[in-house]
Design a protein around this motif. Structure first.
Motif, PDB file in Angstrom:
ATOM      1  N   PRO A  23     -48.029 -15.105  76.459  1.00  0.00           N
ATOM      2  CA  PRO A  23     -47.663 -14.669  75.258  1.00  0.00           C
ATOM      3  C   PRO A  23     -48.598 -15.398  73.928  1.00  0.00           C
ATOM      4  CG  PRO A  23     -45.876 -15.733  75.706  1.00  0.00           C
ATOM      5  CD  PRO A  23     -46.635 -16.020  77.112  1.00  0.00           C
ATOM      6  N   TRP A  24     -48.913 -16.582  74.369  1.00  0.00           N
ATOM      7  CA  TRP A  24     -49.596 -17.550  73.233  1.00  0.00           C
ATOM      8  C   TRP A  24     -50.705 -17.194  72.980  1.00  0.00           C
ATOM      9  CZ3 TRP A  24     -45.736 -19.990  71.726  1.00  0.00           C
ATOM     10  CH2 TRP A  24     -44.872 -20.327  72.476  1.00  0.00           C
ATOM     11  N   LEU A  25     -51.698 -16.453  73.782  1.00  0.00           N
ATOM     12  CA  LEU A  25     -52.742 -15.738  73.283  1.00  0.00           C
ATOM     13  C   LEU A  25     -52.560 -14.650  72.437  1.00  0.00           C
ATOM     14  CD1 LEU A  25     -55.632 -16.322  74.152  1.00  0.00           C
ATOM     15  CD2 LEU A  25     -55.410 -14.569  76.108  1.00  0.00           C
ATOM     16  N   LEU A  26     -51.699 -13.792  72.879  1.00  0.00           N
ATOM     17  CA  LEU A  26     -51.374 -12.675  72.141  1.00  0.00           C
ATOM     18  C   LEU A  26     -50.863 -13.142  70.663  1.00  0.00           C
ATOM     19  CD1 LEU A  26     -50.897  -9.624  72.015  1.00  0.00           C
ATOM     20  CD2 LEU A  26     -48.548 -10.105  72.888  1.00  0.00           C
ATOM     21  N   LEU A  27     -50.027 -14.060  70.822  1.00  0.00           N
ATOM     22  CA  LEU A  27     -49.435 -14.322  69.524  1.00  0.00           C
ATOM     23  C   LEU A  27     -50.502 -14.854  68.424  1.00  0.00           C
ATOM     24  CD1 LEU A  27     -46.021 -16.231  69.960  1.00  0.00           C
ATOM     25  CD2 LEU A  27     -46.408 -13.957  69.010  1.00  0.00           C
TER      26      LEU A  27
ATOM     27  N   SER B 123     -43.858  -3.692  70.272  1.00  0.00           N
ATOM     28  CA  SER B 123     -43.164  -4.633  71.136  1.00  0.00           C
ATOM     29  C   SER B 123     -42.839  -5.835  70.529  1.00  0.00           C
ATOM     30  CB  SER B 123     -43.579  -4.277  72.464  1.00  0.00           C
ATOM     31  OG  SER B 123     -43.855  -2.998  72.733  1.00  0.00           O
ATOM     32  N   LEU B 124     -43.954  -6.482  70.000  1.00  0.00           N
ATOM     33  CA  LEU B 124     -43.684  -7.775  69.379  1.00  0.00           C
ATOM     34  C   LEU B 124     -43.099  -8.047  68.055  1.00  0.00           C
ATOM     35  CD1 LEU B 124     -47.129  -9.441  69.716  1.00  0.00           C
ATOM     36  CD2 LEU B 124     -45.138  -9.811  71.045  1.00  0.00           C
ATOM     37  N   ARG B 125     -42.338  -6.927  67.613  1.00  0.00           N
ATOM     38  CA  ARG B 125     -41.913  -7.010  66.259  1.00  0.00           C
ATOM     39  C   ARG B 125     -40.851  -8.204  66.018  1.00  0.00           C
ATOM     40  NH1 ARG B 125     -39.231  -2.271  67.771  1.00  0.00           N
ATOM     41  NH2 ARG B 125     -36.675  -2.113  67.636  1.00  0.00           N
ATOM     42  N   TRP B 126     -40.092  -8.602  67.036  1.00  0.00           N
ATOM     43  CA  TRP B 126     -39.425  -9.898  66.941  1.00  0.00           C
ATOM     44  C   TRP B 126     -40.195 -11.086  66.351  1.00  0.00           C
ATOM     45  CZ3 TRP B 126     -35.418  -7.194  66.122  1.00  0.00           C
ATOM     46  CH2 TRP B 126     -35.352  -6.038  67.023  1.00  0.00           C
ATOM     47  N   ASP B 127     -41.457 -10.817  66.841  1.00  0.00           N
ATOM     48  CA  ASP B 127     -42.352 -12.006  66.455  1.00  0.00           C
ATOM     49  C   ASP B 127     -42.938 -11.876  65.083  1.00  0.00           C
ATOM     50  OD1 ASP B 127     -42.255 -13.656  68.669  1.00  0.00           O
ATOM     51  OD2 ASP B 127     -43.069 -12.056  69.787  1.00  0.00           O
ATOM     52  N   TRP B 128     -43.238 -10.591  64.909  1.00  0.00           N
ATOM     53  CA  TRP B 128     -44.168 -10.368  63.818  1.00  0.00           C
ATOM     54  C   TRP B 128     -43.001 -10.256  62.351  1.00  0.00           C
ATOM     55  CZ3 TRP B 128     -43.299  -5.754  61.688  1.00  0.00           C
ATOM     56  CH2 TRP B 128     -43.350  -4.801  62.355  1.00  0.00           C
ATOM     57  N   GLN B 129     -42.015  -9.906  62.522  1.00  0.00           N
ATOM     58  CA  GLN B 129     -41.054  -9.364  61.461  1.00  0.00           C
ATOM     59  C   GLN B 129     -40.556 -10.752  60.729  1.00  0.00           C
ATOM     60  OE1 GLN B 129     -37.956  -6.997  63.515  1.00  0.00           O
ATOM     61  NE2 GLN B 129     -38.298  -5.331  62.238  1.00  0.00           N
TER      62      GLN B 129
ATOM     63  N   LEU C  23     -43.685 -11.824  58.922  1.00  0.00           N
ATOM     64  CA  LEU C  23     -44.077 -11.093  57.635  1.00  0.00           C
ATOM     65  C   LEU C  23     -43.019 -11.197  56.587  1.00  0.00           C
ATOM     66  CD1 LEU C  23     -45.457  -7.626  58.705  1.00  0.00           C
ATOM     67  CD2 LEU C  23     -46.616  -9.479  57.552  1.00  0.00           C
ATOM     68  N   ALA C  24     -41.780 -11.381  57.016  1.00  0.00           N
ATOM     69  CA  ALA C  24     -40.667 -11.813  55.834  1.00  0.00           C
ATOM     70  C   ALA C  24     -41.065 -12.970  55.014  1.00  0.00           C
ATOM     71  CB  ALA C  24     -39.255 -11.984  56.671  1.00  0.00           C
ATOM     72  N   VAL C  25     -41.668 -14.092  55.835  1.00  0.00           N
ATOM     73  CA  VAL C  25     -42.093 -15.342  55.038  1.00  0.00           C
ATOM     74  C   VAL C  25     -43.044 -14.730  53.924  1.00  0.00           C
ATOM     75  CG1 VAL C  25     -42.897 -17.550  55.142  1.00  0.00           C
ATOM     76  CG2 VAL C  25     -41.170 -16.629  56.815  1.00  0.00           C
ATOM     77  N   VAL C  26     -43.963 -14.086  54.680  1.00  0.00           N
ATOM     78  CA  VAL C  26     -45.221 -13.708  53.789  1.00  0.00           C
ATOM     79  C   VAL C  26     -44.750 -12.705  52.453  1.00  0.00           C
ATOM     80  CG1 VAL C  26     -47.370 -12.357  53.756  1.00  0.00           C
ATOM     81  CG2 VAL C  26     -46.637 -14.124  55.608  1.00  0.00           C
ATOM     82  N   ALA C  27     -43.928 -11.794  52.771  1.00  0.00           N
ATOM     83  CA  ALA C  27     -43.500 -11.117  51.950  1.00  0.00           C
ATOM     84  C   ALA C  27     -42.610 -11.386  50.575  1.00  0.00           C
ATOM     85  CB  ALA C  27     -42.366 -10.006  52.552  1.00  0.00           C
TER      86      ALA C  27
ATOM     87  N   VAL D 183     -48.049 -21.101  62.826  1.00  0.00           N
ATOM     88  CA  VAL D 183     -46.829 -22.058  63.324  1.00  0.00           C
ATOM     89  C   VAL D 183     -45.362 -21.164  63.113  1.00  0.00           C
ATOM     90  CG1 VAL D 183     -45.429 -23.876  61.998  1.00  0.00           C
ATOM     91  CG2 VAL D 183     -47.776 -24.152  62.041  1.00  0.00           C
ATOM     92  N   VAL D 184     -45.470 -20.459  62.073  1.00  0.00           N
ATOM     93  CA  VAL D 184     -44.301 -19.372  62.097  1.00  0.00           C
ATOM     94  C   VAL D 184     -44.014 -18.740  63.198  1.00  0.00           C
ATOM     95  CG1 VAL D 184     -42.975 -17.650  60.618  1.00  0.00           C
ATOM     96  CG2 VAL D 184     -44.289 -19.391  59.399  1.00  0.00           C
ATOM     97  N   LEU D 185     -45.234 -17.925  63.555  1.00  0.00           N
ATOM     98  CA  LEU D 185     -44.947 -17.191  64.682  1.00  0.00           C
ATOM     99  C   LEU D 185     -44.565 -17.991  66.066  1.00  0.00           C
ATOM    100  CD1 LEU D 185     -48.299 -15.070  64.539  1.00  0.00           C
ATOM    101  CD2 LEU D 185     -45.812 -14.149  64.730  1.00  0.00           C
ATOM    102  N   ILE D 186     -45.132 -19.319  66.163  1.00  0.00           N
ATOM    103  CA  ILE D 186     -44.764 -19.968  67.362  1.00  0.00           C
ATOM    104  C   ILE D 186     -43.241 -20.377  67.172  1.00  0.00           C
ATOM    105  CG2 ILE D 186     -45.447 -22.166  68.388  1.00  0.00           C
ATOM    106  CD1 ILE D 186     -48.350 -21.612  67.557  1.00  0.00           C
ATOM    107  N   LEU D 187     -42.747 -21.043  66.228  1.00  0.00           N
ATOM    108  CA  LEU D 187     -41.517 -21.449  65.807  1.00  0.00           C
ATOM    109  C   LEU D 187     -40.729 -20.252  65.986  1.00  0.00           C
ATOM    110  CD1 LEU D 187     -41.625 -23.497  62.680  1.00  0.00           C
ATOM    111  CD2 LEU D 187     -41.133 -24.295  65.043  1.00  0.00           C
ATOM    112  N   GLY D 188     -41.117 -19.094  65.651  1.00  0.00           N
ATOM    113  CA  GLY D 188     -40.197 -17.952  65.849  1.00  0.00           C
ATOM    114  C   GLY D 188     -40.114 -17.800  67.469  1.00  0.00           C
ATOM    115  N   ARG D 189     -41.101 -17.892  68.058  1.00  0.00           N
ATOM    116  CA  ARG D 189     -41.009 -17.545  69.696  1.00  0.00           C
ATOM    117  C   ARG D 189     -39.951 -18.696  70.159  1.00  0.00           C
ATOM    118  NH1 ARG D 189     -43.309 -14.550  73.685  1.00  0.00           N
ATOM    119  NH2 ARG D 189     -43.506 -12.656  72.395  1.00  0.00           N
ATOM    120  N   LEU D 190     -40.293 -19.811  69.697  1.00  0.00           N
ATOM    121  CA  LEU D 190     -39.505 -20.970  70.285  1.00  0.00           C
ATOM    122  C   LEU D 190     -37.913 -20.971  69.661  1.00  0.00           C
ATOM    123  CD1 LEU D 190     -41.987 -24.058  69.512  1.00  0.00           C
ATOM    124  CD2 LEU D 190     -41.460 -22.913  71.793  1.00  0.00           C
TER     125      LEU D 190
END
Lengths: 509, 516, 636
Positions: free
Chosen positions: B227-231, B291-297, B300-304, C628-635
């Motif tokens: 998944p790291w590539l995708l992330l 399907s990745l929303r647990w990652d981007w939510q 994005l919350a931080v950004v928001a 970093v946030v994305l990776i931390l979130g995954r971890l």
């Protein structure tokens, strides 16, 4: 009753229409339009007040179906009382500030807008306020709750002291802060009802929905904070004295007399009516805050060196009584609170406007600038004293009836709180009579001799006379109005699921 | 073949219109050219709007243009809004009366400011009427962007929409240097963001083996590779779009560009770019990366949160109306992101016939657009010795000199502040509700606090206009027909949306389903 | 514990009794006319004022005579009023109770009131606001009658506060005088402290019995716990202390002498200040069941009777001596009221006679002041008996009455109390007797300084006898002071037995118990000391004193100093602290939140450097942060 005419809508829209006309008609003519508008609204409002006793004027039209918002108006006992208060106060305030455009004494800067604008804004406040008191949909309630802020903001900025801009901003941001936190809760209402299947903002729908305690508490806190700001409760009261000090007394009378009632109104209608469980949960804290407000407001009123600030602090104290009554959960205490809302509307207006008469003459409301005024204006002294006595809750005035019923009702449930709160009656005597003593008695200074040259004129008598008469009538014969507002208290008690403590349950053997 | 492209005709129409407009540059005599260009542009936008409307009633949601574009509800609504606001923008482009008979654009964009060439150009009453085709091209890019079905098309669209904007930003008639600086900054930073975006595309492709959103989603669900590539791809792609939206920390260009660009361009950019970018982001995140929303939510919350707070707090200390509106736009980007994060349902954007994220954001953008367009239109009216005067000091007492104008501006500001009975309130309500339904009630609380802070600066302007003594050096020019239309459309739309939002809300809800 | 008392259930009013409200309505109408009529009523307003109280008196007399003709069981009459507030469990009506006790009070109020009104016509003849004065006086009569005629505590409270208001208005009648305004405010505020007691008492009654009606409360007292009954008793006592100037709420009464003298006579001697006694007697069924609260009443009474006497012995201001004396005499009444059912009637008896002789003394003092250009300092008097014979004689009669020389009124009424006190406990008896002695001392001192000795008149003062309009009330009142004791000695016990729950035992007026003789002896000693001490030279100026007894007495037992330190300064400091808290912490936090937001905004805006390179850098850092946030979130 012919239901084809939406009478409640008419009542709310009437002042708004006159307001627009008054805006459009510049100058003195506009002022007259506004006054006529307030009178028409008064007549119609009083008719509605009586007619609503035997008619159901409810209106319910789907408004934003997608989110379950309704244009729903109805009028219960509390609403009727508030309608009555609003429609009576506005014309009185307009008469009181009739000479607003010529008010250019030391304390006042040049008015920012023409004299028609004051009336137009006052009518706008009235119209929005009436909608708030009639709304039976949370979103509608919220919308008009916020809407009242805008004309009020302009009423404060437009006329008054040098720092009125700052005061208006403080008022606005404080109220908006409360309002936006309430928005949070309003959205929560949507989320809860949507989660339960059918989104709806109707107050009645909401009560039937089961929800988690956490959500209920969260919503309660959101709503309560907004109402606490509005009903100035310690510690979110500091906007009121600043506003009162800077605005013209007429504007403050509208603000404290009508708009601030939305706070206590909302506590009954929304906090208790929609979130009974959380209301009970929060009671200990709320009661403590109420008692603190009562004493704190009274103490600060004593220390005030400015009459307008003084009167505004008395309101902080009195709103504390109302909140205490509401959260004591007895039919009589809640009824007393609603009654007190009405009484306080008249008494605070009377006192603010009486101070206004002083201000118009002396160009100042600093207590130190007065002394011995009675010698030159005995009638003014008399009406100030009577208004003050009403404020301190002398039996025979409406305020006493309110305070007494609240405290008697609350005593069995909140004995300790009432035992502390009752000391405010002594403090009230101190702040009212000390102010009276310093302003009206003693030997007048040269400035006082120079500036206080006239006693009340006919217009001023027309302002204060009806208020005093109302205070006395409701003081000696509160029962008819109690009957009106009791209905709301009974309904609320049913929602909350509490029963009145029986006699003897407190200390029987 | 033609059948295949017919549903996408509005895009083609706009592109074609732009091309024809370029031909006009050579073919039409110079003196009538501005009129012809403006009329043609409006005509093209109107035609495209009508065609979209027609298509919306006729076509089922479908893939079109050989699977390059999706023609679904959100795309069509976004097109309509884009075309509508672009038309309003074009009206401001064409406005000459407020500038004392001069266009808001430089007579000769290639001339060095204050040079002999420029003076001659002014004397010759030259005009850069190319702004109109540039507008059309940009709109076409935006339309493609919101409807793109794969990453490559999206990237191309991003560039098509951006380049005309870079040019337009540098074409202010007054304060050219500031304008050119803005243009250059916008270009440089835009390039950087494009690069990041492109890199992200490459990474996602590396993961999914396809540019198509549908394939990407399937690949994620199949858990194809590490998944790291995708992330990393997700992050970089998102950054590319967040830049356009003006989200913190990719927002720095916003104030400078908004202030430097000619006000009509700023108005156009503030709404249409944000609209396109937001809808593109929604499609990207919901359709391709749902399907990745647990990652981007959380990201994005931080950004928001940052966006809302920075936008509102920095807005507090501004003293220039245009710059303030820029920060306000940043804050609004934050509020929009709150709705994006809600993600009530990801793939189809629908939540059981209720206000979901997509419909909420559409409403929000409509309300924001109306108010912002109107506000910028009013900004063009306040002038000192010919140039726009945007400092608070110049705005002092505006409402007392011209109560009507003051009230109109106040209504726009109230809408932006989210005060009830304006469209802005309904938008906020919908967006926050979507976020709450998506489980982000804490974010709603922060958003509410940020709203309060923004109210602080909106009401400061109200106070400046009504509370302060009028500034006698400031002139209030009377608006031309175009500007008047923009202002009144803005006001009526704002109030209508605030009082009777039902119909539009229903439309948005019924058309909120993405397809892939 | 079930009350042993018979509860009197009043009968519903018929006939004349249905018009009892006229007693209140007449002066109310008069007051309204005078207040609203303004200057138009200036020329005849005072006479209308007198008519008001006379009208009331007439009604009261008619009712009384009717009542005399009724059997005892029908003498308590209830006059229904209206629902004041009726909500939930709360049911508050406004109704009147005309019974033996209230009619007696009504007669006192309107009777003595009429005389004082007449006196005031003369006394206030030169005051430009005389009409207002009569308006206020009528207001007072209204309130006082509401107080005594109410059939429940709430309506009583209306009158209670009403008399407080009237008192406030009349003490501060000369508002230009700073001291008068201060005294008025003080009286009201101190009374409000007492009112707390009545308020909480009513809350408690509603909580315990669901009613504040006298009859209901009397019937239900048995159902309450003793703790709450004691609390109730103490609450009522607090109220009584406030209104009746009993220790520790006594300090306002002396200052109240700032008011015009007729006011002092009517309100601050004869009627209003005795309302506390009335309250305790009315509530006897509660005190019946709580020994602790009753004892507290007795203690307050004894302490006050001595304190008042102490103050009276040291003051040089004639009105203040009388004020101290009033405190002291009410102390006697309170003591009697605390003793129980038997004492209740005696308390009212003393209250009644005291109303006459004290009013007479005050009016006499007023007459003297009238002669001495409103000087009140007894050191500037002396030898007035020759120039003011009528005043001297009437004053002298009441002097004999108050110190308790048989067969004058005061002797009998006080004698009963002293006897009862002895029976209650020897310490009470002893102190009560001692009080009588001190009373004799300070009253003798007053007489000596005022009417005897050498003249010490200020320059330009030419004393003269007062006009007839002032003398007439003096004469009538002094007749009352002579005869009332003998007349009422027995009758009043029987008359008051039903409402006070007493068990009268008859005694002829010549039948004096041993305590009476002892008291008389002590009184004579007091007179003797007074005579010996004040027959000689009296300095014109008040001599400086280091005698703590004199010093403390002159300074009102240091009550003002105490109030000043504790309430004015202490409370003021606390209030100032709250004000600072409000400004600095409560509002300050809001203000600083505002400036904090601006500060952060300002700091953040510094990042807006204008350089594309730094913007690019921000973006890159932002990109890394996003990663970093994305990776931390995954971890996580």
């Amino acid at each position: 009753m012919d239901n084809s005419i939406p009478l409640l809508t008419v009542l709310g829209v009437l002042p708004l229409i006159f307001s627009l006309i008054a805006f459009a008609v510049r100058g003195r003519a506009g002022k007259h339009v506004a006054f006529v508008g307030s009178l028409v609204t008064m007549v119609f409002g009083i008719w509605i007040f009586f007619a609503a006793a035997s008619n159901d004027f409810s209106e319910m039209v789907p408004w934003i179906k997608a989110i379950g918002a309704w244009y729903a108006l109805s009028l219960d006992g509390m609403g009727r009382a508030m309608v009555l208060l609003s429609v009576i106060l506005v014309p009185i305030v307009l008469i009181a500030e009739w000479t607003l455009d010529s008010k250019q004494t030391d304390g006042h800067l040049e008015p920012r807008w023409g004299s028609n604008v004051f009336g137009a804004l006052a009518l706008m406040v009235e119209g929005f306020g009436l909608f708030v008191f009639m709304a039976s949909d949370v979103l509608l309630f919220y919308i008009f709750f916020e809407a009242t802020l805008i004309p009020m903001f302009f009423l404060i900025t437009g006329w008054g002291g040098a720092k009125r801009g700052k005061a208006a901003m403080k008022f606005l941001l404080y109220s908006l802060a409360g309002g936006l936190i309430m928005l949070f809760a309003v959205i929560g209402v949507y989320a809860v009802t949507a989660g339960a299947g059918q989104p709806s903002f109707l107050i009645d729908d909401f009560a039937a929905i089961a929800m988690s305690e956490t959500v209920q508490k969260m919503l309660f806190v959101g709503f309560f904070i907004a109402f606490a700001v509005k009903a100035p409760m310690v510690p979110v009261h500091t906007w009121l004295p600043d506003t009162a000090e800077q605005a013209v007394p007429g504007a403050t009378a509208l603000l404290v007399g009508i708009l601030d009632k939305i706070g206590t109104f909302g506590m009954i209608r929304i906090c208790l009516g929609m979130l009974p469980g959380a209301s009970l949960w929060a009671t200990p804290l709320v009661v403590v805050l109420a008692v603190i407000s009562i004493i704190y407001g009274a103490v600060l009123a004593i220390t005030s060196t400015d009459l307008l600030r003084l009167v505004s602090y008395t309101s902080v104290s009195h709103f504390g009584f109302m909140v205490l009554g509401i959260f004591a959960f007895t039919t009589s205490s809640i009824t007393g609170s609603i009654f007190y809302m009405l009484a306080h509307g008249f008494s605070s207006a009377a006192l603010f406007l009486a101070v206004g008469f002083l201000q118009n003459r002396r160009g100042s409301v600093a207590i130190a600038d007065f002394g011995g005024v009675r010698e030159f204006a005995p009638l003014l002294a008399g009406v100030f004293l009577v208004s003050g006595l009403a404020t301190l809750g002398l039996p025979g005035t409406a305020n006493f009836a309110g305070e007494f019923v609240i405290m008697t009702g609350a005593w069995p449930r909140q004995t300790a709180a009432v035992a502390v709160a009752v000391f405010a009656t002594v403090l009230a005597a101190v702040y009212v009579l000390w102010a009276y003593q310093r302003v009206f008695t003693g030997q007048p200074s040269d400035e006082v001799k120079k500036s206080i040259t006239s006693d009340l004129d006919g217009r001023e008598k027309l302002v204060i006379g009806p208020l005093i008469a109302l205070l006395l009538v409701f003081g000696f014969f509160p029962q008819p109005m109690i009957n009106v507002v009791e209905q709301t208290a009974v309904t609320t008690m049913n929602v909350v699921g509490m029963t009145d403590p029986l006699p003897g349950s407190m200390g029987g053997k | 073949m033609l059948q295949e492209f017919l549903p996408a005709a509005p895009v083609l129409l706009v592109l074609l219109g732009g091309t024809i407009a370029i031909i006009f540059e050579g073919a039409v005599p110079r003196l009538v050219r501005p009129t012809v260009q403006a009329a043609w542009t409006l005509l093209v936008l109107l035609g495209a709007f009508c065609w979209t409307l027609y298509g919306w009633t006729v076509y089922q949601p479908q893939l079109t243009a050989m699977n390059a574009l999706t023609l679904d509800g959100p795309a069509q609504l976004a097109w309509m809004l884009l075309l509508f606001f672009a038309a309003l923008g074009a009206l401001l482009f064409a406005e000459r009366r407020v500038g004392g008979g001069e266009s808001p654009f430089a007579p000769n964009a290639s001339a060095v400011p204050s040079s002999q060439v420029e003076r001659e150009a002014i004397a010759a009453r030259q005009e850069q009427t190319e702004v109109f085709p540039l507008l059309l091209f940009s709109v076409a890019g935006m339309m493609v962007f919101v409807a793109a079905n794969d990453l490559l098309v999206m990237f191309v669209a991003l560039e098509i929409l951006s380049f005309p904007l870079y040019v337009l930003s540098g074409m202010a008639r007054r304060r050219r240097l500031l304008s050119q600086e803005a243009s250059l900054k916008y270009f440089l930073l835009g390039g950087l963001s494009s690069a990041i975006f492109l890199y992200g595309i490459a990474l996602v492709f590396g993961y999914a083996g396809s540019f198509y959103f549908r394939d990407i989603d399937l690949a994620i669900q199949a858990n194809a590779q590490s998944p790291w590539l995708l992330l990393c791809g997700l992050g970089m792609v998102a950054i590319g779009v967040l830049f356009k939206i003006g989200a913190v920390p990719f927002h720095n260009w916003v104030p400078d560009v908004y202030q430097g660009a000619p006000t009509p361009v700023t108005a156009f950019m503030a709404i249409c770019t944000k609209l396109a970018a937001t809808m593109g982001l929604l499609r990207l995140l919901y359709v391709a990366l749902g399907s990745l929303r647990w990652d981007w939510q959380p990201m994005l919350a931080v950004v928001a949160v940052l966006t809302m707070l920075v936008g509102s707090l920095v807005g507090l200390v501004q003293t220039d109306v245009k710059r303030l509106l820029a920060y306000s736009s940043v804050a609004h980007a934050g509020f929009i992101l709150v709705g994006v994060i809600g993600a009530v349902t990801t793939v189809n954007g629908l939540a059981d016939d209720r206000v979901g994220s997509v419909s909420a954001i559409l409403i929000y953008l409509a309300a924001y657009g109306l108010a912002t367009m109107g506000a910028f239109a009013i900004v063009t009216l306040v002038r000192r010795s010919g140039a726009e005067a945007t400092s608070y000091a110049s705005w002092a007492g505006l409402g007392r000199r011209d109560p009507m104008l003051g009230v109109l501006m106040t209504i726009f500001l109230l809408s932006m502040a989210g005060i009830p009975l304006t469209g802005g309130f309904v938008g906020k309500l919908a967006v926050f509700a979507a976020a709450w339904n998506g489980g982000y009630s804490w974010l709603v609380l922060i958003a509410v606090v940020a709203s309060l802070i923004t109210a602080g600066f909106y009401f400061r302007i109200v106070w400046v206009m009504f509370g302060q003594t009028p500034n006698s050096e400031t002139a209030l020019v009377s608006p031309g027909v175009g500007t008047q239309i923009v202002i009144w459309v803005g006001v009526i739309g704002t109030i209508l949306l605030g009082v009777l939002p039902g119909p539009l809300l229903d439309i948005a809800i019924n058309s909120a389903g993405f397809i892939r | 514990m079930v009350s042993l008392l018979e509860i009197v259930i009043p009968v519903e009013a018929t006939g004349l009794f249905s018009y009892s409200w006229l007693m209140i309505a007449i002066p109310m109408l008069v007051s309204a006319i005078l207040l609203l009529g303004g200057k138009a009523t200036d020329s005849w307003g005072h006479w209308l004022g007198v008519l008001g109280v006379l009208g009331s008196l007439a009604v009261a007399l008619a009712l009384w005579i009717t009542m005399l003709g009724l059997p005892v069981a029908e003498r308590a009459v209830h006059v229904s009023g209206f629902d004041w507030v009726s909500v939930g469990n709360l049911n508050l009506q406004a109704g009147l109770l005309v019974d033996q006790l209230s009619i007696l009070f009504a007669l006192l109020v309107t009777g003595v009131g009429s005389l004082i009104f007449i006196y005031s016509v003369g006394y206030m003849a030169h005051d430009p606001n005389r009409r207002l004065f009569f308006a206020f006086l009528n207001l007072f009569i209204v309130a006082m009658l509401v107080l005594v005629l109410a059939d429940n505590y709430l309506l009583l409270f209306l009158g209670w506060e009403g008399v407080g208001l009237a008192s406030y208005l009349l003490i501060g009648f000369w508002q230009g005088r700073h001291s008068a305004a201060l005294a008025a405010k003080k009286a009201f505020v101190v009374n409000r402290v007492g009112d707390l007691g009545l308020l909480t008492a009513m809350f408690t009654m509603v909580g315990l019995f669901g009613s504040v009606n006298f009859t209901d409360v009397n019937q239900a007292v048995g159902s309450a716990s003793t703790t709450w009954l004691t609390a109730l008793g103490l609450f009522l006592l607090l109220a009584a202390c406030g209104k009746s100037a009993q220790v520790p709420l006594q300090s306002w009464l002396l200052d109240a002498m700032e008011g015009p003298t007729p006011v002092s006579a009517l309100i601050h001697a004869a009627t209003m200040v005795t309302a506390g006694v009335y309250l305790v007697v009315r509530s006897h069924s509660i005190y019946e069941l709580t020994a602790a609260a009753s004892l507290a009443v007795c203690i307050v009474g004894v302490v006050t009777l001595l304190a008042g006497a102490w103050i009276g012995s040291t003051k040089d201001d004639i009105k203040k001596v009388l004020a101290g004396s009033t405190m002291s005499q009410i102390g006697y009444m309170m003591l009697a009221a605390g003793i129980g059912p038997a004492g209740g009637a005696f308390a009212i008896f003393h209250l009644f006679t005291h109303g006459f002789f004290k009013a007479n003394l005050f009016l006499g003092a007023g007459s003297v002041m009238h002669a001495m250009n409103d000087d009140t300092d007894m050191r500037h008097f002396g030898a007035l008996r020759k120039v003011m014979p009528w005043t001297f004689v009437t004053f002298g009669i009441s002097y004999l009455a108050i110190i308790g020389i048989p067969p004058l009124a005061g002797f009998y009424s006080k004698d009963h109390i002293v006897v009862a006190a002895w029976e209650q406990g020897w310490y009470f008896g002893l102190l009560a007797t001692l009080g009588a002695g001190i009373t004799a001392f300070y009253m003798t001192r007053l007489m000596m300084m005022t009417f005897f000795g050498k003249k010490r008149w200020a320059e330009g003062v030419h004393p003269h006898e007062s006009p007839k309009i002032l003398l007439f009330p003096l004469i009538v009142l002094s007749i009352g002071a002579i005869v009332l004791g003998v007349v009422l000695n027995n009758a009043i016990q029987y008359w008051l037995a039903p409402p006070t729950g007493g068990h009268p035992h008859s005694a002829a007026w010549w039948d004096i118990p041993w305590q009476g003789w002892v008291t008389l002896l002590v009184v004579l000693v007091g007179v003797g000391i007074g005579y010996l001490m004040y027959r000689g030279e009296i300095s014109y100026e008040q001599p400086h004193t280091i005698n703590p007894i004199v010093y403390i007495g002159r300074n009102d037992l240091l009550a003002d100093q105490f109030n000043d330190v504790v309430f004015v300064r202490g409370g003021g400091a606390a209030a100032a602290a709250v004000a600072t808290l409000d400004d600095v912490i409560v509002d300050g936090s809001v203000r600083s939140a505002g400036s904090l937001a601006k500060g952060i905004g300002g700091a953040l805006s510094k990042l807006e450097s204008g350089y594309a390179r730094s913007y690019g850098l921000t973006m890159v850092i932002g990109a890394i942060a996003v990663g970093v946030v994305l990776i931390l979130g995954r971890l996580a």
